[in-house]
Design a protein around this motif. Structure first.
Motif, mmCIF file in Angstrom:
data_model
loop_
_atom_site.group_PDB
_atom_site.id
_atom_site.type_symbol
_atom_site.label_atom_id
_atom_site.label_comp_id
_atom_site.label_asym_id
_atom_site.label_seq_id
_atom_site.Cartn_x
_atom_site.Cartn_y
_atom_site.Cartn_z
ATOM 1 N N GLU A 9 0.836 -1.199 0.000
ATOM 2 C CA GLU A 9 0.000 0.000 0.000
ATOM 3 C C GLU A 9 0.879 1.260 0.000
ATOM 4 O O GLU A 9 1.830 1.358 0.773
ATOM 5 C CB GLU A 9 -0.904 -0.041 1.241
ATOM 6 N N GLN A 68 -6.725 -7.423 -3.865
ATOM 7 C CA GLN A 68 -6.716 -7.727 -2.436
ATOM 8 C C GLN A 68 -7.750 -6.877 -1.695
ATOM 9 O O GLN A 68 -7.828 -5.660 -1.891
ATOM 10 C CB GLN A 68 -5.338 -7.477 -1.824
ATOM 11 N N ASN A 199 6.860 -15.764 2.183
ATOM 12 C CA ASN A 199 7.091 -14.331 2.041
ATOM 13 C C ASN A 199 7.856 -13.770 3.245
ATOM 14 O O ASN A 199 7.619 -14.171 4.376
ATOM 15 C CB ASN A 199 5.724 -13.609 1.906
ATOM 16 N N ASP A 201 11.573 -11.004 3.547
ATOM 17 C CA ASP A 201 13.040 -10.881 3.551
ATOM 18 C C ASP A 201 13.781 -11.653 2.478
ATOM 19 O O ASP A 201 14.883 -12.155 2.729
ATOM 20 C CB ASP A 201 13.595 -11.275 4.926
ATOM 21 N N ARG A 224 9.774 -5.834 -0.927
ATOM 22 C CA ARG A 224 10.845 -4.831 -0.864
ATOM 23 C C ARG A 224 12.077 -5.236 -1.659
ATOM 24 O O ARG A 224 12.758 -4.379 -2.234
ATOM 25 C CB ARG A 224 11.192 -4.564 0.608
HETATM 26 C C1 LIG Z 1 4.970 -0.040 2.690
HETATM 27 C C2 LIG Z 1 4.353 -1.406 2.759
HETATM 28 C C3 LIG Z 1 3.037 -1.583 2.387
HETATM 29 C C4 LIG Z 1 2.434 -2.862 2.433
HETATM 30 N N1 LIG Z 1 1.144 -3.014 2.038
HETATM 31 C C5 LIG Z 1 0.575 -4.258 2.046
HETATM 32 C C6 LIG Z 1 -0.754 -4.476 1.557
HETATM 33 O O1 LIG Z 1 -1.424 -3.560 1.064
HETATM 34 N N2 LIG Z 1 -1.252 -5.739 1.636
HETATM 35 C C7 LIG Z 1 -0.527 -6.794 2.152
HETATM 36 O O2 LIG Z 1 -1.029 -7.915 2.211
HETATM 37 N N3 LIG Z 1 0.730 -6.604 2.587
HETATM 38 C C8 LIG Z 1 1.300 -5.382 2.538
HETATM 39 N N4 LIG Z 1 2.602 -5.223 2.945
HETATM 40 C C9 LIG Z 1 3.391 -6.408 3.331
HETATM 41 C C10 LIG Z 1 4.139 -6.976 2.110
HETATM 42 O O3 LIG Z 1 3.231 -7.470 1.148
HETATM 43 C C11 LIG Z 1 5.086 -8.121 2.517
HETATM 44 O O4 LIG Z 1 4.336 -9.095 3.178
HETATM 45 C C12 LIG Z 1 6.210 -7.632 3.442
HETATM 46 O O5 LIG Z 1 6.804 -6.445 2.949
HETATM 47 C C13 LIG Z 1 7.292 -8.717 3.588
HETATM 48 O O6 LIG Z 1 7.803 -9.084 2.326
HETATM 49 P P1 LIG Z 1 9.192 -8.491 1.750
HETATM 50 O O7 LIG Z 1 10.244 -8.722 2.793
HETATM 51 O O8 LIG Z 1 9.437 -9.256 0.472
HETATM 52 O O9 LIG Z 1 8.979 -7.020 1.515
HETATM 53 C C14 LIG Z 1 3.198 -3.961 2.897
HETATM 54 C C15 LIG Z 1 4.530 -3.776 3.267
HETATM 55 C C16 LIG Z 1 5.123 -2.529 3.200
HETATM 56 C C17 LIG Z 1 6.565 -2.360 3.593
#
Ligand SMILES: Cc1cc2nc3c(=O)[nH]c(=O)nc-3n(C[C@H](O)[C@H](O)[C@H](O)COP(=O)(O)O)c2cc1C
Length: 318
Positions: A9, A68, A199, A201, A224
């Protein structure tokens, strides 16, 4: 093996989905959450957050985009899921992970993990409304305060009709603090019969292989890591190993310029530079060059002038 682009988001809007899926490697995208209260949302809300719906729910390069939803009212969630499907969504994903205080205060996102029965009832409301028209998936954290209900929640989701489950391997309280507990994903995977997507990191090709080995999952979701390094999914899928930041920076710089143009074309001027700066900030983890560029544009207020600075910026940063 599939790579999902995580919903984020305020970050992963349709412009960034478009940009990132121009590089092959991402198989499926998920929109930022659409917040549902007790009402059927107007189509304009879906179009704003998921404009891909009007193009077969695919990014311009053809990657499918799931919608979603976040909320706690089983009836309203079901009605809005049906609306998204009627508008073209190829699948619906439910958010049981959002840690934001404002969202949790109105009983949305991760707070629901305190009550597996409620998780079940919300999911059942949606799965009944959809009656198998499209796949229903869910995304959860390991819990709110602790992990004691992780397996119960996963089983509740499966029992209520979710056909796929993404697990962000942290509790709400753990926020985004490393490490992600991939071994917990394995425990969940072993206790349900639906496919589980790992999911949390995955920043490098090496992380990807370790995450798959520890979790036992075939599929992963990356957020990320792909924002920091748009070539990560490509490097994983082609098996070429991690490309160093130097070898891809010129192509990434082109993508940044393009993203800025796209955002400038649709957002109010005062919001444009912030979006591009946000991406540059998140890129610094992979690209040292992004830090230099960020500092050279950070004070610029005017989107046009900002675009010029980006155009003038040479690949070597001189
Ligand atoms: C800024 C931000 C916004 C996010 N928005 C959502 C969202 O809208 N829906 C969701 O299920 N997860 C959301 N997440 C979580 C991510 O989908 C993901 O689960 C989390 O960043 C861990 O994965 P990563 O380490 O690959 O980033 C958000 C994470 C961040 C950092």
């Amino acid at each position: 093996m599939k790579i999902y682009l995580a919903p984020m988001e305020g970050v992963l809007d349709h412009s960034l989905r478009d940009i990132l899926t121009r590089i092959s490697g991402i198989d499926v995208c998920v929109t930022e959450f659409i917040r549902v209260t007790d009402q059927l949302l107007p189509e304009s809300v879906f179009q704003r957050l998921a404009p891909e719906l009007s193009r077969g729910s695919r990014t311009p390069t053809g990657t499918p985009v799931l919608v979603q939803l976040l909320g706690n009212d089983p009836v309203a969630m079901g009605e809005n899921a049906v609306r998204a499907v009627e508008m073209g969504a190829p699948g619906i994903d439910l958010n049981f992970g959002c840690p934001a205080k404002t969202v949790n205060k109105s009983r949305g996102g991760a707070i629901l993990l305190k009550d597996p029965e409620e998780v079940h009832d919300i999911t059942l409301g949606v799965s009944r409304a959809l009656s198998s028209r499209v796949p229903l998936s869910a995304k959860m954290r390991l819990g709110f305060q602790d992990k004691s209900l992780a397996i119960e929640n996963a089983q509740a989701l499966e029992a209520a009709g979710a056909v796929r489950l993404t697990v962000h391997a942290r509790t709400k309280v753990e926020g985004y603090k490393p490490p992600a507990h991939w071994e917990w994903i394995a425990r969940i995977r072993e206790s349900v019969s639906i496919p589980v997507i790992a999911n949390g990191d995955i920043w490098t090709v090496d992380d990807y292989h370790r995450c798959r080995a520890v979790s036992g999952c075939n599929d992963v979701m990356i957020g990320r890591g792909l924002i920091a390094n748009p070539f990560l999914a490509n490097a994983i899928q082609t098996g070429q190993g991690q490309l160093d930041a130097l070898s891809t920076w010129d192509r990434t710089l082109e993508l940044i310029r393009l993203y800025h143009e796209m955002v400038a074309a649709r957002l109010e001027a005062k919001h444009v530079n912030g979006r591009t700066k946000q991406w540059l900030r998140m890129m610094q983890r992979h690209y040292p060059q992004a830090e230099k560029l960020f500092h050279s544009v950070r004070a610029e207020r005017d989107p046009e002038r900002f675009a010029e600075l980006l155009r003038e910026w040479s690949v070597t940063g001189d």
